[in-house]
Motif scaffolding. Sequence first.
Motif, mmCIF file in Angstrom:
data_model
loop_
_atom_site.group_PDB
_atom_site.id
_atom_site.type_symbol
_atom_site.label_atom_id
_atom_site.label_comp_id
_atom_site.label_asym_id
_atom_site.label_seq_id
_atom_site.Cartn_x
_atom_site.Cartn_y
_atom_site.Cartn_z
ATOM 1 N N ILE A 38 -3.227 -2.978 -5.879
ATOM 2 C CA ILE A 38 -3.795 -1.781 -5.282
ATOM 3 C C ILE A 38 -3.475 -0.527 -6.326
ATOM 4 N N LYS A 39 -2.467 -0.665 -7.102
ATOM 5 C CA LYS A 39 -2.312 0.740 -8.342
ATOM 6 C C LYS A 39 -3.538 0.612 -8.908
ATOM 7 N N GLY A 40 -4.346 -0.530 -9.388
ATOM 8 C CA GLY A 40 -5.636 -0.485 -10.000
ATOM 9 C C GLY A 40 -6.781 -0.063 -9.343
ATOM 10 N N ILE A 41 -6.630 0.185 -8.240
ATOM 11 C CA ILE A 41 -7.886 0.679 -7.412
ATOM 12 C C ILE A 41 -7.970 2.074 -7.433
ATOM 13 N N GLY A 95 -7.109 -13.858 -8.466
ATOM 14 C CA GLY A 95 -5.939 -12.610 -8.138
ATOM 15 C C GLY A 95 -4.808 -12.591 -8.799
ATOM 16 N N MET A 96 -4.134 -13.675 -9.385
ATOM 17 C CA MET A 96 -3.118 -13.534 -10.350
ATOM 18 C C MET A 96 -3.299 -13.028 -11.520
ATOM 19 N N THR A 97 -4.362 -13.332 -12.211
ATOM 20 C CA THR A 97 -4.792 -12.550 -13.431
ATOM 21 C C THR A 97 -4.965 -10.992 -13.287
ATOM 22 N N ALA A 98 -5.770 -10.579 -12.029
ATOM 23 C CA ALA A 98 -5.808 -9.214 -11.548
ATOM 24 C C ALA A 98 -4.795 -8.506 -11.380
ATOM 25 N N GLY A 99 -3.584 -9.264 -10.622
ATOM 26 C CA GLY A 99 -2.135 -8.970 -10.442
ATOM 27 C C GLY A 99 -1.362 -8.574 -11.846
ATOM 28 N N ALA A 100 -1.868 -9.353 -12.697
ATOM 29 C CA ALA A 100 -0.950 -9.478 -13.811
ATOM 30 C C ALA A 100 -1.179 -8.263 -14.835
ATOM 31 N N VAL A 101 -2.497 -8.194 -14.882
ATOM 32 C CA VAL A 101 -3.186 -7.064 -15.546
ATOM 33 C C VAL A 101 -3.093 -5.746 -15.305
ATOM 34 N N LYS A 102 -3.161 -5.483 -13.970
ATOM 35 C CA LYS A 102 -3.040 -4.148 -13.328
ATOM 36 C C LYS A 102 -1.689 -3.847 -13.208
ATOM 37 N N GLY A 103 -0.687 -4.798 -13.037
ATOM 38 C CA GLY A 103 0.675 -4.381 -13.038
ATOM 39 C C GLY A 103 1.354 -3.960 -14.430
ATOM 40 N N TYR A 150 0.781 -1.075 0.004
ATOM 41 C CA TYR A 150 0.129 -0.026 0.079
ATOM 42 C C TYR A 150 0.939 1.356 0.127
ATOM 43 N N PHE A 151 1.976 1.398 0.804
ATOM 44 C CA PHE A 151 2.948 2.493 0.892
ATOM 45 C C PHE A 151 3.632 2.582 -0.597
ATOM 46 N N PHE A 152 3.855 1.337 -1.167
ATOM 47 C CA PHE A 152 4.595 1.620 -2.387
ATOM 48 C C PHE A 152 3.743 2.230 -3.511
ATOM 49 N N SER A 153 2.490 1.709 -3.585
ATOM 50 C CA SER A 153 1.495 2.064 -4.610
ATOM 51 C C SER A 153 0.686 3.510 -4.258
ATOM 52 N N ARG A 154 0.842 3.836 -3.013
ATOM 53 C CA ARG A 154 0.241 5.240 -2.759
ATOM 54 C C ARG A 154 0.966 6.311 -2.172
ATOM 55 N N ILE A 155 1.890 5.969 -1.809
ATOM 56 C CA ILE A 155 2.801 7.222 -1.188
ATOM 57 C C ILE A 155 3.924 7.397 -1.927
ATOM 58 N N GLU A 156 4.401 8.734 -2.136
ATOM 59 C CA GLU A 156 5.514 8.927 -2.634
ATOM 60 C C GLU A 156 6.563 9.616 -1.623
ATOM 61 N N PHE A 157 7.694 8.961 -1.466
ATOM 62 C CA PHE A 157 8.807 9.235 -0.687
ATOM 63 C C PHE A 157 10.285 8.992 -1.561
ATOM 64 N N LYS A 158 10.991 9.716 -0.668
ATOM 65 C CA LYS A 158 12.575 9.481 -1.098
ATOM 66 C C LYS A 158 13.145 8.074 -0.959
#
Length: 280
Positions: free
Chosen positions: A165-168, A272-280, A97-105
């Motif tokens: 999460i990037k696809g949400i 789940g695997m298909t959703a993760g692959a497509v949205k990635g 969640y942090f990697f997909s939603r929050i920008e940090f150095k």
Amino acid sequence: MRKKSSFAVKLGYVGTNVTVLLFTLSALFPIVWMLYTSLKTNKEFNLNTMSLPSSPTLDNYSNAFNIGNIGSAIFSSLLNTVIAVPLIIVFSFVIGYFFSRIEFKGKKIMMLLFLAGMMIPIHALLVPLFVQFKWMGMLDSRFTLILPYIAFHLPVAIFLFDSFIKGISKEIEEAAYMDGSSFDYTMFRVILPICMPIMSTVAILSTLGTWNEFSFALVLNKSSELFTLPIWLTFFSGQYTTDYTGKIAGLVMTSLPIIVLYLFFSNKIMTGMTAGAVKG
């Protein structure tokens, strides 16, 4: 022309079905063979490995409990799985969640470090991990295997959660914040339920990996009461002889929970695997 075309389509349909049928039989036959072979005696097995049992017996299963002490191995495998899998899900969800939603150095570097874990063969880390655990006095205990199991399953789990999460839509979280939702509430009560498909995939993949893991269980634990099921199966092979039917009965008891688990949740794994692959 139309008749030829129709014939070619039917021929292709039949060929596809025959190929799928052959693949299905090749996948199912080892399980069926294992089930009926576990009901044979070693003498009968040595005479003909493929024949059905003439007088089925459950002695191999009773010996596994009474002589082989499989209960201790089941407890060790179950304990490792029950503790490691929920922790893998929680850690990977929060990090993803942090990697997909929050920008940090340093975000990209940290993500690369986590993903690099997927490319490192675990056998290359057996000796360094053994030395490290020995130095810290963590060898040969009930909880020795928990940390390696969590660490080595995290990269794939983080990758799957991050992609999903990037696809949400972010508008869902923005709406929650406008209604007064806190950051924690939004993450665990709004986004986490949406991640159920990928959570199921991570749970099942982690369970399979933890339940069947052999190398770390062999190297890091030495006490017989701490051995897991994959290690316990090696006891059926001696220097000159092997108790084949006893070992096959052990394989049935070891693999049956995983097969049942997969049958119940196979659709969720694929979703789940298909959703993760497509949205990635």
